[in-house]
Design a protein around this motif. Structure first.
Motif, PDB file in Angstrom:
ATOM      1  N   THR A 155      22.611  26.003 -81.985  1.00  0.00           N
ATOM      2  CA  THR A 155      21.364  25.986 -82.770  1.00  0.00           C
ATOM      3  C   THR A 155      19.959  25.959 -81.980  1.00  0.00           C
ATOM      4  OG1 THR A 155      21.265  23.780 -83.464  1.00  0.00           O
ATOM      5  CG2 THR A 155      22.610  25.234 -84.881  1.00  0.00           C
ATOM      6  N   THR A 156      20.043  25.814 -80.652  1.00  0.00           N
ATOM      7  CA  THR A 156      18.852  25.631 -79.994  1.00  0.00           C
ATOM      8  C   THR A 156      18.726  26.886 -78.753  1.00  0.00           C
ATOM      9  OG1 THR A 156      17.527  24.022 -78.825  1.00  0.00           O
ATOM     10  CG2 THR A 156      19.808  23.819 -78.152  1.00  0.00           C
ATOM     11  N   THR A 157      17.486  26.521 -78.362  1.00  0.00           N
ATOM     12  CA  THR A 157      17.406  27.607 -77.325  1.00  0.00           C
ATOM     13  C   THR A 157      17.738  26.951 -75.713  1.00  0.00           C
ATOM     14  OG1 THR A 157      15.078  27.318 -77.556  1.00  0.00           O
ATOM     15  CG2 THR A 157      15.924  29.357 -78.396  1.00  0.00           C
ATOM     16  N   GLU A 158      16.657  26.538 -75.081  1.00  0.00           N
ATOM     17  CA  GLU A 158      16.603  26.062 -73.647  1.00  0.00           C
ATOM     18  C   GLU A 158      17.170  24.607 -73.860  1.00  0.00           C
ATOM     19  OE1 GLU A 158      16.315  27.988 -71.408  1.00  0.00           O
ATOM     20  OE2 GLU A 158      15.529  27.190 -69.691  1.00  0.00           O
ATOM     21  N   VAL A 159      18.142  24.227 -73.101  1.00  0.00           N
ATOM     22  CA  VAL A 159      18.703  23.016 -72.807  1.00  0.00           C
ATOM     23  C   VAL A 159      18.275  22.524 -71.428  1.00  0.00           C
ATOM     24  CG1 VAL A 159      20.428  21.174 -72.834  1.00  0.00           C
ATOM     25  CG2 VAL A 159      20.466  23.183 -74.301  1.00  0.00           C
ATOM     26  N   GLU A 160      17.312  21.626 -71.222  1.00  0.00           N
ATOM     27  CA  GLU A 160      16.865  21.263 -69.807  1.00  0.00           C
ATOM     28  C   GLU A 160      17.307  19.816 -69.391  1.00  0.00           C
ATOM     29  OE1 GLU A 160      12.611  21.502 -69.990  1.00  0.00           O
ATOM     30  OE2 GLU A 160      12.477  23.498 -69.270  1.00  0.00           O
TER      31      GLU A 160
END
Ligand code: FAD
Length: 311
Positions: A45-50
């Protein structure tokens, strides 16, 4: 009768997929049930994981989860995109029923069903997740440098999120429905003494505004007068609690007062022999993909040792 599996895993987030990878490499031929509608867990459910190690340029949440799945499948893990709807974990052989009514049998079960962030229930909330709306300051705070942010909630988590976000944000407004906070005194004092944090008491979010697919502000409503006002923010952090997905296990496994599975830390052993639990379904404190993956690995190793001792 179905074959008796060595390991059945419930849940397809970082904890479940990592448990599948480890138990597949241990030749235990794990079977993983990963949900019918929410395959891949919270990170989808999210975009970028950093902050997942190994990706210096960051990684898209759904891509990370597809890669974890593929890596476990490469070593022989079997995946079924379906829900387990009933369990009997009390016997030596565990029984798990899927949504078609098929009963699966296993010597060990790893529970990795995660927990759900509570939502406000407003239009656009889900659609703007990762696009200005977030449930996790540790995960996303870095994306909000020099922004004006709202944190919704009045408990310890909300105060912790607000205080954490002041490292990045220009301003943080805590929005709480009541006139006093629920947070512990020490957390309240910390938030009150931070000059970047202000408070909107007796207030709630009435509307989430969007422009070009990004959060573009909110409308605040005073719950006493019903008066509304616009707040020009580009970050909305929702910190009103979590619900562990443990409904299935009530009455069989020991759960704590908040409904999380209790384990014999630092192991992943639950109150029942042969049943292990990992990830956010256990974890009140850290709730990160890497910690979920770490305990998923531990659960597979615990299951492997249990099977070796069981003979
Ligand atoms: P989950 O990822 O929640 O997966 C559990 C899975 O089990 C779900 O797919 C669920 O549907 C399934 N399941 C539940 N019950 C059943 C059942 N009965 N049968 C079959 N399947 C079932 N963490 C970070 O480290 N970095 C980030 O940048 C980050 N960003 C985030 C952004 C968002 C929007 C959210 C919501 C979370 C974010 N997190 C981040 C937190 C991270 O996603 C979680 O800590 C992590 O996914 C927990 O992993 P898990 O395997 O325990 O559970």
């Amino acid at each position: 009768m179905s074959e008796i599996r060595e390991v059945v895993i419930i849940g397809s987030g970082p904890a479940g997929y990592t448990a599948a990878l480890y138990s597949a490499r241990a030749q235990l031929k794990p079977l993983l049930f990963g949900s019918s509608i929410f395959v891949g867990g919270s990170l989808t459910t999210t975009t970028e994981v950093e902050n997942f190690p190994g990706f210096p340029d960051g990684v898209d949440g759904p891509v990370l989860m597809e890669n974890m799945r593929a890596q476990a499948e490469k070593f022989g893990a079997e995946m079924i995109d379906d829900d387990i709807v009933e369990v009997d974990l009390t016997g030596d052989i565990k029984l798990l029923t899927d949504s078609a009514g098929t009963v699966h049998r296993a010597k060990t079960v790893i529970i990795a069903t995660g927990s759900g962030y509570r939502k406000l229930g407003l239009p656009k909330e889900d659609e703007l997740s990762g696009r200005g709306v977030s449930w996790c300051a540790t995960c996303d705070g870095f994306f909000f440098r020099d922004r004006d942010i709202i944190v919704v909630g009045g408990g310890d988590t909300a105060m912790e999120e607000a205080t954490c976000l002041t490292r990045f944000a220009r301003s943080v407004t805590v929005v709480h429905r009541r006139s006093t906070l629920r947070a512990s005194k020490v957390m309240q004092d910390r938030a009150f003494s931070d000059n970047k944090i202000s408070f909107a008491f007796d207030s709630e979010i009435a509307e989430i505004k969007e422009t070009n697919g990004m959060l573009a502000g909110v409308v605040l409503r005073d719950v006493l007068t019903c008066a509304t006002r616009d707040l020009d923010v580009t970050g909305l952090f929702i910190a009103i609690g979590h619900d562990p997905r443990t409904e299935l296990f009530k009455g069989q496994l020991a759960l704590d007062t908040d409904g999380y599975v209790t384990v014999a830390s630092p192991t992943t052993r639950t109150s029942l022999p042969g049943v292990f639990a990992a990830g956010d379904v256990v974890d009140h404190t850290y709730r990160q993909a890497i910690t979920a993956a770490g305990t998923g690995a531990a659960a597979a190793l615990d299951a492997e040792r249990y099977l070796a001792a069981r003979g």
